[in-house]
Design a protein around this motif. Structure first.
Motif, PDB file in Angstrom:
ATOM      1  N   UNK A   5     -37.433 -22.597 -17.180  1.00 58.67           N
ATOM      2  CA  UNK A   5     -36.941 -22.991 -15.859  1.00 58.67           C
ATOM      3  C   UNK A   5     -37.101 -24.492 -15.647  1.00 58.67           C
ATOM      4  N   UNK A   6     -38.213 -25.041 -16.110  1.00 66.16           N
ATOM      5  CA  UNK A   6     -38.452 -26.482 -15.998  1.00 66.16           C
ATOM      6  C   UNK A   6     -37.406 -27.252 -16.798  1.00 66.16           C
ATOM      7  N   UNK A  12     -30.448 -30.223 -15.171  1.00 61.54           N
ATOM      8  CA  UNK A  12     -29.443 -30.124 -14.112  1.00 61.54           C
ATOM      9  C   UNK A  12     -29.649 -31.114 -12.967  1.00 61.54           C
ATOM     10  N   UNK A  13     -30.764 -31.840 -12.976  1.00 62.33           N
ATOM     11  CA  UNK A  13     -31.050 -32.768 -11.880  1.00 62.33           C
ATOM     12  C   UNK A  13     -31.479 -34.125 -12.438  1.00 62.33           C
ATOM     13  N   UNK A  17     -33.521 -36.839  -7.845  1.00 60.93           N
ATOM     14  CA  UNK A  17     -33.306 -35.569  -7.141  1.00 60.93           C
ATOM     15  C   UNK A  17     -34.561 -34.700  -7.175  1.00 60.93           C
ATOM     16  N   UNK A  18     -35.228 -34.685  -8.310  1.00 64.29           N
ATOM     17  CA  UNK A  18     -36.451 -33.877  -8.421  1.00 64.29           C
ATOM     18  C   UNK A  18     -37.559 -34.426  -7.523  1.00 64.29           C
ATOM     19  N   UNK A  19     -37.688 -35.731  -7.486  1.00 60.29           N
ATOM     20  CA  UNK A  19     -38.712 -36.351  -6.638  1.00 60.29           C
ATOM     21  C   UNK A  19     -38.415 -36.034  -5.173  1.00 60.29           C
ATOM     22  N   UNK A  20     -37.162 -36.180  -4.768  1.00 60.63           N
ATOM     23  CA  UNK A  20     -36.784 -35.881  -3.386  1.00 60.63           C
ATOM     24  C   UNK A  20     -37.018 -34.409  -3.058  1.00 60.63           C
ATOM     25  N   UNK A  21     -36.722 -33.526  -3.990  1.00 60.11           N
ATOM     26  CA  UNK A  21     -36.940 -32.093  -3.760  1.00 60.11           C
ATOM     27  C   UNK A  21     -38.416 -31.795  -3.541  1.00 60.11           C
TER      28      UNK A  21
END
Length: 162
Positions: A5-6, A12-13, A17-21
């Motif tokens: 999953x990681x 996909x990001x 985007x990951x930091x913002x999520x």
């Protein structure tokens, strides 16, 4: 998260985007190193991004004594949620939603003869799954009521400044 999953999330990001999520879900002051670990990003990149998001007002930077801590700016988060509702729904749709949410709250209040989710929680048995589901529904409806009211207020404000 499992490694598959990681890997998929990373492919996909973007790092940004990951930091913002991660920071969007960060409600308690947290070190950049922990955010970096969760976002699967390097500490220097995370610190740079967090500093930029702080300048934009999306993130709060707090002096933690032994280094900076970061969390989402709750006021900006609420503002973004309200704007999203305002953009996605007409005033009439929001008013209809407001009526439905108020009815949901009233139905649960009447069903249990209590005035708040906290009072309901005190009355429920630990194994009363339906009751706990109603408790969660009430809390969610209450939160959505506030957001819907605020989004409707934006329509009112637009009429005043137009």
């Amino acid at each position: 998260m499992n490694e598959a999953a990681v890997a998929e999330w990373k492919s996909e990001t973007t790092t940004r985007e990951r930091i913002k999520a991660i920071i969007t879900r960060t409600t308690e002051p947290t070190p950049a190193s922990e955010i970096a670990e969760k976002a699967r990003a390097s500490k220097p990149v995370v610190r740079d991004e967090l500093n930029e998001l702080t300048e934009l007002g999306l993130v709060e930077k707090i002096d933690g004594g032994q280094g900076a801590l970061y969390k989402r700016n709750d006021q900006m988060y609420i503002y973004q949620q309200v704007l999203k509702l305002h953009d996605e729904y007409s005033e009439d749709e929001l008013i209809g939603t407001l009526q439905e949410l108020k009815q949901t709250v009233q139905d649960i209040r009447t069903k249990y003869n209590v005035e708040s989710p906290a009072e309901l929680a005190q009355e429920l048995d630990p194994d009363d799954q339906d009751g706990w589901d109603d408790h969660t529904t009430w809390q969610t409806a209450q939160k959505n009521l506030y957001l819907a009211k605020a989004a409707i207020s934006f329509y009112d404000a637009q009429k005043v400044v137009a």
